[in-house]
Design a protein around this motif. Structure first.
Motif: not given
Length: 654
Positions: A150-168
């Motif tokens: 859970a934490i591994s995949v979640l932390s990886a996908v959260e990079g989308i927020e840095v690239a495009t905050p609208a995808f949070s």
């Protein structure tokens, strides 16, 4: 973190485990060593390698985070670096990897060594203390098994927020989809995708190393973190809040147990080569690089890892991080499968359905029920916490508790087996224990923030294991044995011979010399015996695997009786037909014929006595429930179902 299935090592690599056969050329041996080291990257270092995604940011975020001042940044990074050096490089790589059970490592391997030695010298009660301690440490790893994907995949996908905050808003749904897909492909076998494990992690380590070096070059002052004095100064400046920061520091050690537990799959040398040659330098550079970023921009503390990535590389990095975390999650899922099978073989849990997904690698297994249970738990955790920041609070306590228990078992092992004097045990294990206890205490403070989750999962798992162990011992005591020596019984048959029928009858017999009660019940009610009667004793040894020469002992008696004692390691699966075939051939008796052989198995109807105390009654009631739902003995023994005869009996457990 424990014995894992070798998802990426095929039969050829297994043959080359020790860097090739002795007669191989130096270049061939070096190639085999590099191949195993590459494979070890994917299985052994998945958890450790993906920790930079979330570990450092936890130290500066949340109610217990410290301010991202230059002194705090250097102090925290210093604690990270020296934790890796002391607890991974020294504790696991240099010390614990020398304590192996015929090449196997991990909590259960260490327990088997310790209990096997102590039971001959001390009472069973003394040995049980270590059994229950190891059971609790193992149970905590199931909490880790739910949280890590859970934490591994979640932390990886959260990079989308840095690239495009609208995808949070899409982070959680994407994470759930990835996890569903990951668990859905488990029936196919991890070996089908395992060939990519090592290369993916190798690319990952190279990339985070380059990113770290580039960031360090822009703020070389972070190199002061190599001075351990800065770590102590951090505690002096921050007091109790600095102590609480250890709850974040321990996150950089997640997966450290794998260095020890996966020895049997790769050997010590490939793991050490992969650690010192790539994993440790890459992790060091990554944490230093994130620290250098925070020296330049303290405001980046919420996402220091992805902020070190250039803007043009954010999306590729999210993809690479996601692949790396899938590798880490796959390795951990396989680990839970392997651990559960080992526990069942050692009598610490009920039998479960095990499906082998490879014809060449015995370690590649799939447990259907456990797989879907893990999927439900992991997705539930993602939906409950919804971010890696929140989930990090729940993560450290399982890791730190298991590390502390490993240290305690190692201390006992070093004193009993290695004959270390008390002062040496106190010096070596004492240093590790101080650090482990500090991590446990710091993480205990996060109980209300999510630390209850792994404790709840671990507590439930421990309850199941305890009830099974207590119930199994109680059932065996209540069942007892006939008390009739085998020699006396056979002699009585010569005087008053029953009617004999053609074929072979197989009865399971406990260790010792008493005739099985199932055989006596059969003779009493049916008044006949087969022409050949096999008394079969199956023993699980406290070693990973039993050699072919030691697989069985066979002894022939009058009246067509044959006594066979079969031995299996805790990493092996039973195969009774094959055992009978080999043993009867060696004894020169009638060969095994599945069409003329009947297997007589006992099936007890269990009840709990009414006058027990509530605690024991609960344990025994849970045992009865587990007993009803465990894997059928017919499937466990791999005997033909249409050749099995069950003899019923009623037992009162007290």
């Amino acid at each position: 973190m424990w014995n894992r299935t070798n998802a990426s090592v095929d039969a050829t690599e297994q043959h080359a485990k020790n860097a090739g056969p002795p007669h191989a050329s130096p270049s061939a041996r070096a190639g085999a060593m590099l191949s195993l080291s590459l494979a070890a990257l994917g299985i052994v270092f998945g958890d450790l390698g993906t920790s930079p995604l979330y570990a450092l940011q936890e130290a500066f975020n949340g109610a217990r985070g410290v301010a991202a001042t230059p002194e705090n940044v250097i102090g925290i990074v210093s604690l990270f670096l020296w934790s890796l050096i002391l607890m991974v490089s020294v504790k696991y790589v240099l010390v614990l990897m020398q304590a192996d059970n015929r090449g196997e490592g991990g909590l259960l391997a260490l327990l088997a060594l310790l209990v096997g030695e102590r039971t001959g010298r001390e009472t069973r009660r003394a040995a049980l203390r270590w059994v229950f301690l190891a059971m609790f440490g193992t149970a905590m790893l199931y909490g880790d098994g739910v949280i890590t994907p859970a934490i591994s995949v979640l932390s990886a996908v959260e990079g989308i927020e840095v690239a495009t905050p609208a995808f949070s808003h899409y982070v959680v749904p994407i994470t759930v989809v990835i996890l569903v897909a990951l668990f859905a492909v488990q029936p196919l076998g991890s070996g089908k995708v395992g060939v990519a494990f090592g290369p993916v992690l190798a690319i990952w380590f190279v990339v985070i190393f380059i990113l770290g070096i580039a960031s360090i070059a822009r703020a070389p002052g972070i190199l002061a973190a190599f001075n351990p004095v800065n770590g102590f100064t951090f505690f002096l400046h921050n007091g109790f809040r600095g102590f609480l920061a250890l709850g974040a520091v321990v996150l950089c050690l997640t997966g450290g147990e794998a260095l020890y537990a996966d020895m049997g799959h790769f050997g010590a040398r490939p793991i050490r080569l992969a650690w010192y040659g790539l994993a440790l330098p890459a992790l060091t550079a990554s944490y230093l690089g994130q620290g250098a970023l925070l020296l330049r921009d303290p405001g980046a503390a919420s996402r220091p890892f992805y902020t070190t990535v250039p803007t043009w590389g954010l999306y590729p990095m999210v993809v690479l991080a996601t692949l790396a975390t899938i590798v880490a999650s796959q390795a951990l899922i396989s680990a839970v499968f392997s651990l559960t099978r080992q526990a069942a073989q050692l009598g610490l849990s009920p039998r479960v359905t095990v499906r082998h997904t490879s014809s060449s690698t015995a370690g590649q297994i799939y447990l259907p029920g456990l797989n879907w249970l893990l999927m439900a738990g992991t997705i539930g955790v993602v939906l409950l916490f919804r971010s890696s920041d929140s989930l990090a609070a729940a993560f450290g306590i399982a890791v730190s508790t298991t590390m502390a228990i490993t240290t305690m078992l190692f201390a006992a092992f070093a004193h009993v087996r290695w004959k270390w004097p008390v002062w040496r045990v106190a010096l070596v294990a004492g240093v590790f224990m101080v650090v482990d206890a500090s991590f446990v205490a710091a993480n205990a403070m996060k109980f209300a923030d999510g630390g209850w989750l792994p404790l709840a999962i671990g507590g439930l798992t421990f309850l199941v294991s305890t009830s099974w162990l207590v119930g199994l011992r109680t059932m065996r005591r209540s069942r007892g044995d006939s008390g009739l020596p085998l020699g006396v019984f056979i002699a009585s048959l010569a005087k008053d011979a029953p009617y004999r029928v053609t074929g072979t009858a197989v009865f399971l017999m406990a260790a010792g010399d008493s005739v099985p009660t199932t055989l006596l019940h059969h003779l009493k009610h049916n008044q006949v015996l087969h022409r050949q009667v096999i008394l079969l004793t199956l023993l699980t040894e406290e070693i990973p695997r039993v050699s072919h020469e030691d697989r069985f002992d066979v002894e022939c008696f009058d009246q067509g009786f044959v006594r066979i004692v079969g031995r299996y390691g805790y990493l092996e699966s039973l195969d009774v037909p094959e055992l009978l075939k080999q043993a009867l051939q060696k004894a020169g008796r009638e060969p095994y014929d599945p069409m003329t052989t009947s297997f007589y198995l006992g099936r007890e109807s269990l009840t709990v006595c009414r006058d027990l105390n509530p605690g024991r009654r609960l344990l025994l009631s849970l045992f009865i429930l587990l007993r009803k739902n465990e894997l059928d003995a017919t499937a466990h023994l791999r005997v033909p179902p249409n050749r099995v005869v069950e003899m019923g009996a009623r037992l009162d457990l007290d």
